[in-house]
Every structure is written in C-alpha cells, then in structure tokens.
Design an enzyme around this catalytic site. Sequence first.
Site, mmCIF file in Angstrom:
data_model
loop_
_atom_site.group_PDB
_atom_site.id
_atom_site.type_symbol
_atom_site.label_atom_id
_atom_site.label_comp_id
_atom_site.label_asym_id
_atom_site.label_seq_id
_atom_site.Cartn_x
_atom_site.Cartn_y
_atom_site.Cartn_z
ATOM 1 N N GLN A 180 -39.169 -73.039 34.912
ATOM 2 C CA GLN A 180 -38.396 -74.039 34.184
ATOM 3 C C GLN A 180 -37.352 -72.844 33.535
ATOM 4 O OE1 GLN A 180 -36.858 -76.762 34.630
ATOM 5 N NE2 GLN A 180 -38.318 -77.961 35.759
ATOM 6 N N SER A 200 -41.425 -70.144 40.251
ATOM 7 C CA SER A 200 -41.332 -70.670 41.302
ATOM 8 C C SER A 200 -39.170 -70.499 41.407
ATOM 9 C CB SER A 200 -41.066 -72.202 40.529
ATOM 10 O OG SER A 200 -40.087 -73.087 42.255
ATOM 11 N N ALA A 201 -39.388 -70.897 43.053
ATOM 12 C CA ALA A 201 -38.389 -70.348 43.447
ATOM 13 C C ALA A 201 -37.202 -70.648 43.161
ATOM 14 C CB ALA A 201 -38.623 -69.508 45.105
ATOM 15 N N THR A 238 -50.874 -67.568 57.202
ATOM 16 C CA THR A 238 -49.544 -66.763 57.505
ATOM 17 C C THR A 238 -47.985 -66.726 56.003
ATOM 18 O OG1 THR A 238 -49.875 -66.923 59.956
ATOM 19 C CG2 THR A 238 -47.720 -66.294 59.062
ATOM 20 N N CYS A 328 -41.622 -91.119 35.599
ATOM 21 C CA CYS A 328 -41.921 -89.826 35.743
ATOM 22 C C CYS A 328 -41.558 -90.246 37.539
ATOM 23 C CB CYS A 328 -42.952 -89.298 35.758
ATOM 24 S SG CYS A 328 -43.275 -87.686 34.149
#
Length: 422
Positions: A180, A200-201, A238, A328
């Site tokens: 974040q 994280s992307a 992969t 959540c």
Amino acid sequence: MDNREVYLDYAAATPVDPEVAAAMLPYFTERFWNPSAPYARAREVRDDVERARGTVARLIGAQPDSIVFTAGATEANNLAFAAVDGHVVVDVIEHESVLACAGMHERRTVRVGPDGIVDPAVVARAIKPQTELVSVELANGEIGSVQPVREIARVVAAERARRLEAGERAPIYLHTDASQAAGSLSVNVGSLGVDLLTLSAAKIYGPKQVGLLWASDDVRLRPLVYGGGQEAGVRSGTENVAGIVGFARALELSCERRGAEARRLGGLRERLCGEILSELPWAVVSGPKNAKRRLPGLLHVAFAGIEARRLVIALERRGVSVGTGSACAASRMRVSHVLESIGMPRPLAEGSLRLTLGRPTTEDDVDYAARAIVDVVRDEMSRLGLDDVTQAARVASLLGASGQVSRNSQGQADASSEVRGV
C-alpha cells in the site's frame, strides 16, 4: 448535481497505466514464448524477464537474484513466513494474509494506539529469544497509518547483535509488506533496514496477480509451489512475462512520480476532508494526525449511527464509488479488525467509509464526491430523525466511552494490554 463517475477506492484497485499496458501488450501476442524454452526467441523473452528483474531490483536498492516474482502480495507474504519455523511477532492491524500466516506459528501480536501506529518499544518487549520473524507493514491500507519500520529495524538489529554476543544461534528477520505504500513512500530495502519486503503491482497502476518478495542474502526461502524450478527453485511455474514486464514499468513510473503525486494527493485529501467536516463537523476522521505518518491519498471517515452499506449504495447511484471501513466482506458481517484494534466503537465502525484518491482524481472529482457524501449522510439523518446536535453528542459519548479523548487521540495502548499471544 451533474451526472459523472468518481472513483475513490484506489487502495482496493488501480487501473493499469497506459504506459504499463503498452509495455505488456507484445507479450500477449508476438512475444508469447515460454522463457524456459531453449530456442532463440524464447531466450529473448527470458532476457526481457531478467531485465525487468534488474529494473525492479535497482528501484528498491537490491540485487536482481534476491527478487522472487509471485502471483501477488498474498503469495509473497506466505513465502516470507514459510522461511521460518519459530516464534513470530506481528502487529494487530496487518493485512489478513499476514495475520493468517502468523496464525500458523507460535506468535505474539502487538497492539497499536488509536492512531494505528506501532510503538517500536512495544515490539522490542514482544520479541522472545526464539523469535525468528517480525512483520510490520510499511503502511496500513484502511486508515493510512505509516509505521516506523526504520526504528523497528533498529530494534531487530539490536536483538540480532545481542544473540551474536551471547552465542545464540536463532536467526531473526524483519519483514514488511509495502504494497500500500509503494506509490507514496520509498521502498528502498537498505534505508528501511528490512530483511524481507513484499510489493504488489496491482497497487501501483500495474497488472493484478503480480507481486514480489525480496529477501536478503541471509534469508533462505522455501518454496510453496513445486515443479519446474523457476525463480531459482523458489516459485515454480511458467513466468507471467507480461505481468513481470508491466510490474517493472509500473514501479519505474511510481518512483518517477512519487514525490509530486504524494504532494498532490495530500492536498486533495485535505480538500476532501475539509469539505466534509465543514458540513458535518461531528464526523470522525481516523488515523494519524501528523501528515507525515499517514498515506497522503487516504481518508477514513465515520458517521455515527449511519450504516456505511446504505451510504455506499446511495453514493453509487450518484456515480461515486467508495470503500467501506466496516466489514471486510459483506458475507462475514463483522467489523474490520483494523477498526476494532484502534478501539473504534462499533456504531462508528459500522458507519465508516474509506476514501482513497489516485492519479486520475481531480479537484472537481473531490468537490463532487464531498457534496455527494454530505447529501447522502443528510438524507440518512433525515430518515432516522437525527440532527447535528444529536450526532455531536452521540460522537462525544462514544469516544468518551471508548477511552479516546478525541478523534485525534495519539495515545498508545497500556503496557498491560500491548501484546497478545504466547
């Protein structure tokens, strides 16, 4: 009000930046080859993966061979915890993936103050001779608190030095989930002083289901996924070539724009907060008061006695998409563990919204959203027969009963209750 769409939930998901999408596109079409294959074109794709790895490593101050690409931050967090067998220390407002991993170990859970900040001294007292991992996020994605990771790194380093001098063999590492924080704060592993770092992307305008775990040379990672031995044998399967290339480009853009964008978002956040509180002065804003200790683009605000779910639906009808700071997941029908942990009374937690701003957010968006939020809250107040005087009194009573002196309380938890666990 004019008919428009305003998205204010960037902490949940960011759109893929056009430059990132352009970098990824060839790997869905003409550069589709498997990087593990032996022929020349596949080796070219392998080279592209390694260039992306090198870019990411450079941007976080690391060596390329210390980067493991994963299918998101949750997997990276699991991989970090799988590196240790012994006792762990976490704080109570961590992401649920971290708390779930900690639950598989003997553990101590460190409490936070009403501002959501972890006290490094409390972490120091939670560490036992057999503690192997301390995990504290760099920034919380619900109330925006930025944690003193550098100070906690010094605590861990002091314990490591004590063990070395005493001839104790148990290792101790510091992990931080910086997912974040990466869009607003430095994630240089050297300056943070950590041993493991998650990114994280999906939180920095890159593709979803792409993340990484960086580990220092001292940490020996253990695979969670077995197979062909990709990612130095730590993460078989992969490689997601398009995702990895996109991740590298997203992190490049994030680092280039970080300073200016953080200042811009901080200004927009203050504008949004000011407009809401000018009309609804009894609303409660959570998180650190000090701007340096909170994420610039995040505003968590609660409206006592008003159901956030009703506000979300009403705002969606006006074209405004926001996150809720209570449940959540609607199916679980429970108050967020973060809000419980900072001592927020349930009538406030159930009426809270998380508003997060992003690169596309404009002043007009903020003004429109603020007006819409005020209007839907007023509508609910009218439906429930409430007025400002009643709401102000209710908030004062709730905060007093919860032991919070004010909505901006900076106090820490009592020493007698600062740690849970064994």
